[in-house]
Design a protein around this motif. Structure first.
Motif, PDB file in Angstrom:
ATOM      1  N   ASN A   1     123.617 -74.045  17.356  1.00 60.03           N
ATOM      2  CA  ASN A   1     123.978 -74.609  18.800  1.00 60.03           C
ATOM      3  C   ASN A   1     125.066 -75.544  18.277  1.00 60.03           C
ATOM      4  N   PRO A   2     126.330 -75.116  18.919  1.00 63.82           N
ATOM      5  CA  PRO A   2     127.600 -75.720  18.618  1.00 63.82           C
ATOM      6  C   PRO A   2     127.741 -77.275  18.965  1.00 63.82           C
ATOM      7  N   ARG A   3     126.955 -77.443  20.196  1.00 63.31           N
ATOM      8  CA  ARG A   3     127.079 -78.839  20.916  1.00 63.31           C
ATOM      9  C   ARG A   3     126.027 -79.673  19.924  1.00 63.31           C
ATOM     10  N   SER A   4     124.783 -79.206  19.646  1.00 63.65           N
ATOM     11  CA  SER A   4     123.817 -80.229  19.041  1.00 63.65           C
ATOM     12  C   SER A   4     123.862 -80.016  17.647  1.00 63.65           C
ATOM     13  N   GLY A   5     124.126 -78.959  17.094  1.00 63.30           N
ATOM     14  CA  GLY A   5     124.134 -78.599  15.573  1.00 63.30           C
ATOM     15  C   GLY A   5     122.566 -78.322  15.314  1.00 63.30           C
ATOM     16  N   GLU A   6     121.800 -78.128  16.036  1.00 57.32           N
ATOM     17  CA  GLU A   6     120.532 -77.843  15.543  1.00 57.32           C
ATOM     18  C   GLU A   6     120.405 -76.119  15.363  1.00 57.32           C
TER      19      GLU A   6
END
Length: 106
Positions: free
Chosen positions: A63-68
């Motif tokens: 996920n590019p926003r959260s990095g998860e």
């Protein structure tokens, strides 16, 4: 070129076709192609190219926003491979347009 552009071009080239007939023809062809791909069939149009369905295996994405990490499921996607005649026609026409005096940027 959009679908409506294709309908307009077909209606303009064949005067005996009404706009509604041209629209129906384009819709019928595209629906038949979609149905064939959904069934897993390969579509080959000589001189133009072939359509097939490719499998993309499942993978772990991010996920590019959260990095998860996110599990991305398997997908089946349409794939188009242009035919030799189409590749050559595009290459030749592009070369002609590139060498035209009005296309040059001096």
């Amino acid at each position: 070129m959009t679908r409506s552009d294709l309908v307009e071009e077909l209606a303009a080239r064949f005067a005996q076709l009404t706009h509604r007939d041209a629209e129906s023809a384009v819709k019928t062809i595209l629906d038949a192609m979609s149905d064939a791909l959904v069934r897993g069939n390969r579509i080959e149009i000589r001189g133009f190219g072939s359509f097939s369905v490719s499998r993309r295996p499942p993978r772990i994405g991010r996920n590019p926003r959260s990095g998860e990490s996110v599990a991305v499921p398997e997908k089946r996607v349409p794939h188009f491979k242009p035919g030799k005649a189409l590749r050559e026609a595009v290459d030749e026409r592009t070369a002609q347009l590139d060498s035209a005096p009005s296309a040059r940027k001096d």
